[in-house]
Design an enzyme around this catalytic site. Sequence first.
Site, PDB file in Angstrom:
ATOM      1  N   TRP A  96     134.029  46.180  41.675  1.00  0.00           N
ATOM      2  CA  TRP A  96     134.254  45.570  40.194  1.00  0.00           C
ATOM      3  C   TRP A  96     135.959  45.169  39.907  1.00  0.00           C
ATOM      4  O   TRP A  96     136.579  46.161  40.335  1.00  0.00           O
ATOM      5  CB  TRP A  96     133.840  46.377  39.104  1.00  0.00           C
ATOM      6  N   GLU A 213     124.680  39.899  38.564  1.00  0.00           N
ATOM      7  CA  GLU A 213     123.387  39.460  38.228  1.00  0.00           C
ATOM      8  C   GLU A 213     123.147  39.042  36.818  1.00  0.00           C
ATOM      9  O   GLU A 213     122.498  39.290  35.864  1.00  0.00           O
ATOM     10  CB  GLU A 213     122.648  41.042  38.168  1.00  0.00           C
ATOM     11  N   TYR A 293     115.607  44.597  45.587  1.00  0.00           N
ATOM     12  CA  TYR A 293     115.123  46.012  44.850  1.00  0.00           C
ATOM     13  C   TYR A 293     113.716  46.071  44.863  1.00  0.00           C
ATOM     14  O   TYR A 293     113.032  45.709  43.724  1.00  0.00           O
ATOM     15  CB  TYR A 293     115.922  46.001  43.607  1.00  0.00           C
ATOM     16  N   GLU A 333     123.613  42.990  47.526  1.00  0.00           N
ATOM     17  CA  GLU A 333     123.001  44.218  47.185  1.00  0.00           C
ATOM     18  C   GLU A 333     121.727  44.519  47.790  1.00  0.00           C
ATOM     19  O   GLU A 333     120.791  43.637  47.487  1.00  0.00           O
ATOM     20  CB  GLU A 333     122.889  44.356  45.357  1.00  0.00           C
TER      21      GLU A 333
END
Length: 431
Positions: A96, A213, A293, A333
């Site tokens: 970040w 996201e 995910y 991710e």
Amino acid sequence: MMAGNGLFYPILGFASCLAFIYMSFGNWRIEDTKPLKMDFVERSGTQFMVNGKAFYINGWNSYWFMDHAVEEYRKPRVRAMLQAARKMGLTVCRTWAFNDGGYNALQVSPGRFNERVFKALDHVIAEARQHGIRLLLSLVDNLQAYGGKTQYVKWAWQEGVGLSSSNDSFFYDPSIRIYFKNYIKTILTRKNSITGIQYRDDPTIFGWELMNEPRCMTDASGDTLQDWIEEMSAYIKSIDKKHLLTVGLEGFYGPNSLKRSTVNPEEWASRLGSDFIRNSAVPYVDFASVHIYPDHWFHDQDFEDEMRFVSKWMISHIDDGDKVLKKPVMFTEFGLSNLNKGFTPEQRDRFYKTVYDVIYKAAKRNRSGAGSLAWQFLVEGMDESNDDFGIVPWERRSIHRLIIEQSCRLARIGGDTLQLRELKYVCGGRW
Ligand SMILES: *[C@@H]1O[C@H](CO)[C@@H](O)[C@H](O)[C@H]1NC(C)=O
Ligand SMILES: *[C@@H]1O[C@H](CO)[C@@H](O)[C@H](O)[C@H]1NC(C)=O
């Protein structure tokens, strides 16, 4: 499961074994004082290139770098993580480059920055350079952690310029767009207090990510988010043409895509206001980003079915990269929660192995699957920064070995990298 583990590593079995003896007992020394020469990562068609050679990425997420670098007692964790990553042959870390409004905020209020926190970000970048690691820097969060779009909307409201209290006004409110552009400009033109290099001129930065996201559920047509991406990507390129740019998408197909019903995990995924193809096709966007995910995206899915989904999901996006977008696709991710019912660490090994195999096969065939970044890695003693996805990779031998194996085999197809030259004992053969 444990007995089966050995079957996953037939090729590297011997080399890894040596490696572990070496890493456990050897005195691993890497001089890390002189700044390393680094080139910008570029794109050629569907591949990343460094210095004229293909660059396939084995990397990771440590979102916490800047935040920890602010406090003296937590700061050493940044170097410890980078050192450990270098020893695993990892080359890119996503982290970040924002902290809006809250505790130890970088941006205290619109356009006001805390110099102490900026110096922490300078430190992260300078340290990454020292360790030959590049950074994918994300500029704002769709979620509320570290401020996110909610904080921007609150600021606009407080300053009496906000159009709406909806969190999605982040994307369409003209005043908030100006706030965010000011933020972009301040970051990109920041002169690093340690290296003296402006961020926009620093090859340590792999690229920029517009947002973590992005979702704009109040406009499921996708027009609002698309318009924001077009404007912000053009703005970034008007300041910085040297770095790669991605959106930060999770990769869901939108309402007009045929893959909406055949590839998306479930029906809700096409109603988030994002569309992988349309958003990633914006000309200023250099590469597409996708998250994975499987456990969070399904209700009641059996683990084996989830792994089948993972391969299909990845291959579908790699196909898009090759045939439609003609850009690299990076899985920025992927993670598996340890809170799932019946979770075992062997499942996480299987999941990592599934992701790594798809990337490796794609890379071998010059396809657009250019790399993956695990969510997320930490060093010891960081429970307060862990979520249910984080691992200390060297605490579990099987996963540590998988990670190193992936670094080695990707480097064998791509160009020589600093990390891999140092890993010659681990990787064996030509290195
Ligand atoms: C905006 O998001 C925050 C955090 O998710 C939430 O608490 C808040 O209710 C949202 N605001 C509106 C107006 O929906
Ligand atoms: C893959 O691309 C590289 C250049 O990036 C080229 O040298 C090689 O021949 C290509 N291989 C295949 C199988 O197309």
